[in-house]
Design a protein around this motif. Sequence first.
Motif, PDB file in Angstrom:
ATOM      1  N   ARG A 235      40.365  44.780  37.892  1.00 11.83           N
ATOM      2  CA  ARG A 235      41.418  43.899  38.424  1.00 11.83           C
ATOM      3  C   ARG A 235      41.273  42.499  37.831  1.00 11.83           C
ATOM      4  O   ARG A 235      42.268  41.865  37.448  1.00 11.83           O
ATOM      5  N   SER A 236      40.033  42.014  37.737  1.00 10.07           N
ATOM      6  CA  SER A 236      39.806  40.704  37.126  1.00 10.07           C
ATOM      7  C   SER A 236      40.158  40.726  35.647  1.00 10.07           C
ATOM      8  O   SER A 236      40.742  39.769  35.118  1.00 10.07           O
ATOM      9  N   TYR A 237      39.815  41.833  34.976  1.00  8.56           N
ATOM     10  CA  TYR A 237      40.141  41.945  33.554  1.00  8.56           C
ATOM     11  C   TYR A 237      41.653  41.877  33.336  1.00  8.56           C
ATOM     12  O   TYR A 237      42.127  41.196  32.411  1.00  8.56           O
ATOM     13  N   ARG A 238      42.412  42.595  34.142  1.00  7.68           N
ATOM     14  CA  ARG A 238      43.878  42.607  33.955  1.00  7.68           C
ATOM     15  C   ARG A 238      44.438  41.186  34.059  1.00  7.68           C
ATOM     16  O   ARG A 238      45.305  40.778  33.270  1.00  7.68           O
ATOM     17  N   THR A 239      43.930  40.428  35.025  1.00  3.32           N
ATOM     18  CA  THR A 239      44.383  39.041  35.176  1.00  3.32           C
ATOM     19  C   THR A 239      43.946  38.198  33.985  1.00  3.32           C
ATOM     20  O   THR A 239      44.741  37.439  33.408  1.00  3.32           O
ATOM     21  N   ALA A 240      42.667  38.325  33.613  1.00  2.00           N
ATOM     22  CA  ALA A 240      42.145  37.544  32.484  1.00  2.00           C
ATOM     23  C   ALA A 240      42.870  37.892  31.191  1.00  2.00           C
ATOM     24  O   ALA A 240      43.152  37.012  30.363  1.00  2.00           O
ATOM     25  N   HIS A 241      43.171  39.165  31.011  1.00  2.00           N
ATOM     26  CA  HIS A 241      43.867  39.596  29.787  1.00  2.00           C
ATOM     27  C   HIS A 241      45.260  38.976  29.705  1.00  2.00           C
ATOM     28  O   HIS A 241      45.710  38.585  28.616  1.00  2.00           O
ATOM     29  N   TRP A 242      45.934  38.862  30.844  1.00  2.00           N
ATOM     30  CA  TRP A 242      47.258  38.237  30.855  1.00  2.00           C
ATOM     31  C   TRP A 242      47.157  36.784  30.392  1.00  2.00           C
ATOM     32  O   TRP A 242      47.938  36.342  29.549  1.00  2.00           O
ATOM     33  N   PHE A 243      46.205  36.057  30.926  1.00  6.00           N
ATOM     34  CA  PHE A 243      46.019  34.661  30.517  1.00  6.00           C
ATOM     35  C   PHE A 243      45.634  34.583  29.040  1.00  6.00           C
ATOM     36  O   PHE A 243      46.095  33.700  28.309  1.00  6.00           O
ATOM     37  N   HIS A 244      44.785  35.500  28.583  1.00  3.30           N
ATOM     38  CA  HIS A 244      44.343  35.496  27.185  1.00  3.30           C
ATOM     39  C   HIS A 244      45.515  35.706  26.240  1.00  3.30           C
ATOM     40  O   HIS A 244      45.653  35.004  25.224  1.00  3.30           O
ATOM     41  N   THR A 245      46.356  36.679  26.539  1.00  2.14           N
ATOM     42  CA  THR A 245      47.495  36.974  25.652  1.00  2.14           C
ATOM     43  C   THR A 245      48.569  35.885  25.706  1.00  2.14           C
ATOM     44  O   THR A 245      49.396  35.801  24.801  1.00  2.14           O
TER      45      THR A 245
ATOM     46  N   GLY B 222      47.755  32.670  25.741  1.00  7.26           N
ATOM     47  CA  GLY B 222      47.192  31.467  25.145  1.00  7.26           C
ATOM     48  C   GLY B 222      46.290  30.649  26.035  1.00  7.26           C
ATOM     49  O   GLY B 222      45.793  29.597  25.607  1.00  7.26           O
ATOM     50  N   HIS B 223      46.041  31.101  27.265  1.00  7.47           N
ATOM     51  CA  HIS B 223      45.174  30.347  28.183  1.00  7.47           C
ATOM     52  C   HIS B 223      43.763  30.938  28.134  1.00  7.47           C
ATOM     53  O   HIS B 223      43.275  31.537  29.094  1.00  7.47           O
ATOM     54  N   LYS B 224      43.102  30.760  27.003  1.00  6.36           N
ATOM     55  CA  LYS B 224      41.846  31.467  26.759  1.00  6.36           C
ATOM     56  C   LYS B 224      40.689  30.938  27.619  1.00  6.36           C
ATOM     57  O   LYS B 224      39.785  31.699  27.982  1.00  6.36           O
ATOM     58  N   PHE B 225      40.689  29.648  27.929  1.00  2.00           N
ATOM     59  CA  PHE B 225      39.611  29.118  28.766  1.00  2.00           C
ATOM     60  C   PHE B 225      39.677  29.722  30.165  1.00  2.00           C
ATOM     61  O   PHE B 225      38.653  30.169  30.715  1.00  2.00           O
ATOM     62  N   ILE B 226      40.859  29.754  30.740  1.00  2.00           N
ATOM     63  CA  ILE B 226      41.017  30.337  32.069  1.00  2.00           C
ATOM     64  C   ILE B 226      40.649  31.819  32.040  1.00  2.00           C
ATOM     65  O   ILE B 226      39.993  32.335  32.951  1.00  2.00           O
ATOM     66  N   ALA B 227      41.056  32.485  30.968  1.00  2.00           N
ATOM     67  CA  ALA B 227      40.753  33.913  30.832  1.00  2.00           C
ATOM     68  C   ALA B 227      39.251  34.157  30.831  1.00  2.00           C
ATOM     69  O   ALA B 227      38.740  35.044  31.530  1.00  2.00           O
ATOM     70  N   ARG B 228      38.532  33.343  30.053  1.00  2.00           N
ATOM     71  CA  ARG B 228      37.077  33.507  30.000  1.00  2.00           C
ATOM     72  C   ARG B 228      36.418  33.143  31.330  1.00  2.00           C
ATOM     73  O   ARG B 228      35.428  33.753  31.727  1.00  2.00           O
ATOM     74  N   TRP B 229      36.957  32.148  32.008  1.00  2.00           N
ATOM     75  CA  TRP B 229      36.407  31.766  33.308  1.00  2.00           C
ATOM     76  C   TRP B 229      36.532  32.928  34.295  1.00  2.00           C
ATOM     77  O   TRP B 229      35.575  33.241  35.016  1.00  2.00           O
ATOM     78  N   ILE B 230      37.674  33.592  34.285  1.00  2.00           N
ATOM     79  CA  ILE B 230      37.873  34.735  35.187  1.00  2.00           C
ATOM     80  C   ILE B 230      36.925  35.878  34.826  1.00  2.00           C
ATOM     81  O   ILE B 230      36.300  36.494  35.701  1.00  2.00           O
ATOM     82  N   SER B 231      36.789  36.162  33.537  1.00  3.29           N
ATOM     83  CA  SER B 231      35.948  37.281  33.113  1.00  3.29           C
ATOM     84  C   SER B 231      34.468  37.002  33.402  1.00  3.29           C
ATOM     85  O   SER B 231      33.731  37.903  33.814  1.00  3.29           O
ATOM     86  N   GLN B 232      34.025  35.764  33.200  1.00  2.00           N
ATOM     87  CA  GLN B 232      32.630  35.437  33.468  1.00  2.00           C
ATOM     88  C   GLN B 232      32.333  35.457  34.969  1.00  2.00           C
ATOM     89  O   GLN B 232      31.246  35.865  35.387  1.00  2.00           O
ATOM     90  N   ARG B 233      33.287  35.033  35.763  1.00  2.00           N
ATOM     91  CA  ARG B 233      33.114  35.100  37.221  1.00  2.00           C
ATOM     92  C   ARG B 233      32.993  36.557  37.665  1.00  2.00           C
ATOM     93  O   ARG B 233      32.145  36.891  38.504  1.00  2.00           O
ATOM     94  N   ALA B 234      33.820  37.420  37.086  1.00  2.00           N
ATOM     95  CA  ALA B 234      33.743  38.846  37.414  1.00  2.00           C
ATOM     96  C   ALA B 234      32.414  39.444  36.971  1.00  2.00           C
ATOM     97  O   ALA B 234      31.834  40.294  37.654  1.00  2.00           O
ATOM     98  N   ARG B 235      31.910  38.967  35.836  1.00  2.00           N
ATOM     99  CA  ARG B 235      30.617  39.448  35.339  1.00  2.00           C
ATOM    100  C   ARG B 235      29.502  39.129  36.329  1.00  2.00           C
ATOM    101  O   ARG B 235      28.631  39.962  36.613  1.00  2.00           O
ATOM    102  N   HIS B 236      29.506  37.911  36.858  1.00  2.00           N
ATOM    103  CA  HIS B 236      28.475  37.522  37.816  1.00  2.00           C
ATOM    104  C   HIS B 236      28.600  38.306  39.122  1.00  2.00           C
ATOM    105  O   HIS B 236      27.595  38.601  39.773  1.00  2.00           O
ATOM    106  N   LYS B 237      29.812  38.669  39.482  1.00  2.00           N
ATOM    107  CA  LYS B 237      30.034  39.381  40.743  1.00  2.00           C
ATOM    108  C   LYS B 237      29.739  40.874  40.635  1.00  2.00           C
ATOM    109  O   LYS B 237      29.296  41.499  41.596  1.00  2.00           O
ATOM    110  N   THR B 238      29.986  41.466  39.450  1.00  2.00           N
ATOM    111  CA  THR B 238      29.937  42.929  39.322  1.00  2.00           C
ATOM    112  C   THR B 238      28.871  43.441  38.350  1.00  2.00           C
ATOM    113  O   THR B 238      28.537  44.625  38.398  1.00  2.00           O
ATOM    114  N   GLY B 239      28.365  42.586  37.449  1.00  2.00           N
ATOM    115  CA  GLY B 239      27.455  43.055  36.415  1.00  2.00           C
ATOM    116  C   GLY B 239      28.164  43.722  35.253  1.00  2.00           C
ATOM    117  O   GLY B 239      27.519  44.271  34.365  1.00  2.00           O
ATOM    118  N   ILE B 240      29.485  43.680  35.253  1.00  2.00           N
ATOM    119  CA  ILE B 240      30.294  44.295  34.196  1.00  2.00           C
ATOM    120  C   ILE B 240      30.958  43.180  33.398  1.00  2.00           C
ATOM    121  O   ILE B 240      31.701  42.367  33.954  1.00  2.00           O
TER     122      ILE B 240
END
Length: 221
Positions: free
Chosen positions: A36-46, A48-66
């Motif tokens: 679910r976090s990836y889908r949101t981050a991917h939308w921002f990435h595509t 042009g909002h790459k910083f926000i996308a990475r922030w979402i993905s890194q937050r998900a990484r800390h929460k899930t280990g993925i």
Amino acid sequence: MFDKLRAEIASIKARDPAVRSTWEVLFLYPSLRALRSYRTAHWFHTHGHKFIARWISQRARHKTGIEIHPGAKIGKGLFIDHGAGVVIGETTEIGDNCTLYQNVTLGGTGKDIGKRHPTLGNNVMVGAGARVLGPFKIGDNSKIAANAVVLEEVPPNCTAVGVPARIVRRDGVRVNNADLDQIHIPDPVSQLICEQQVHIDRLTKELNELREDIRKLKEEK
């Protein structure tokens, strides 16, 4: 959005016999949360909002280990079982209804430019601890055994095992009479050690025989 969510939940329930309810998947499964976090981050990435996308993905990484890079392209029905330690690189492409187990890496070798990560077809299974490294394709319906290291393309409907991985089954037929026992896969290092041990034992025997001959010669004198 809700249709996609229902599809993801149904995918997990279909492939994990430990699931007891939809609520359990919705609130307790890191795979669903990471996707679910990836889908949101991917939308921002595509968009042009790459910083926000990475922030979402890194937050998900800390929460899930993925860790899923927001630039990856993932189809429907991905199931990441257990999830701890899974890494999916930026240029990875994953088809529909794939399954990844814990500690899987879909990464690069560090020598490629542009497309650096693998492409998985539909219905691909990657076993626990496996590494798929490089910009090649794993064909539809193929399986990668636990702890395998895949460095080149795997055709559709194949099973690959070992380090480096080799194809041992294609279209349901064994290749070169290979043994598909993934627990007792021959280890080339262990085989070499065994060969050297046999050689040492033979030399030790010859040395002992030589010592015995020398002792007898001394006694005759």
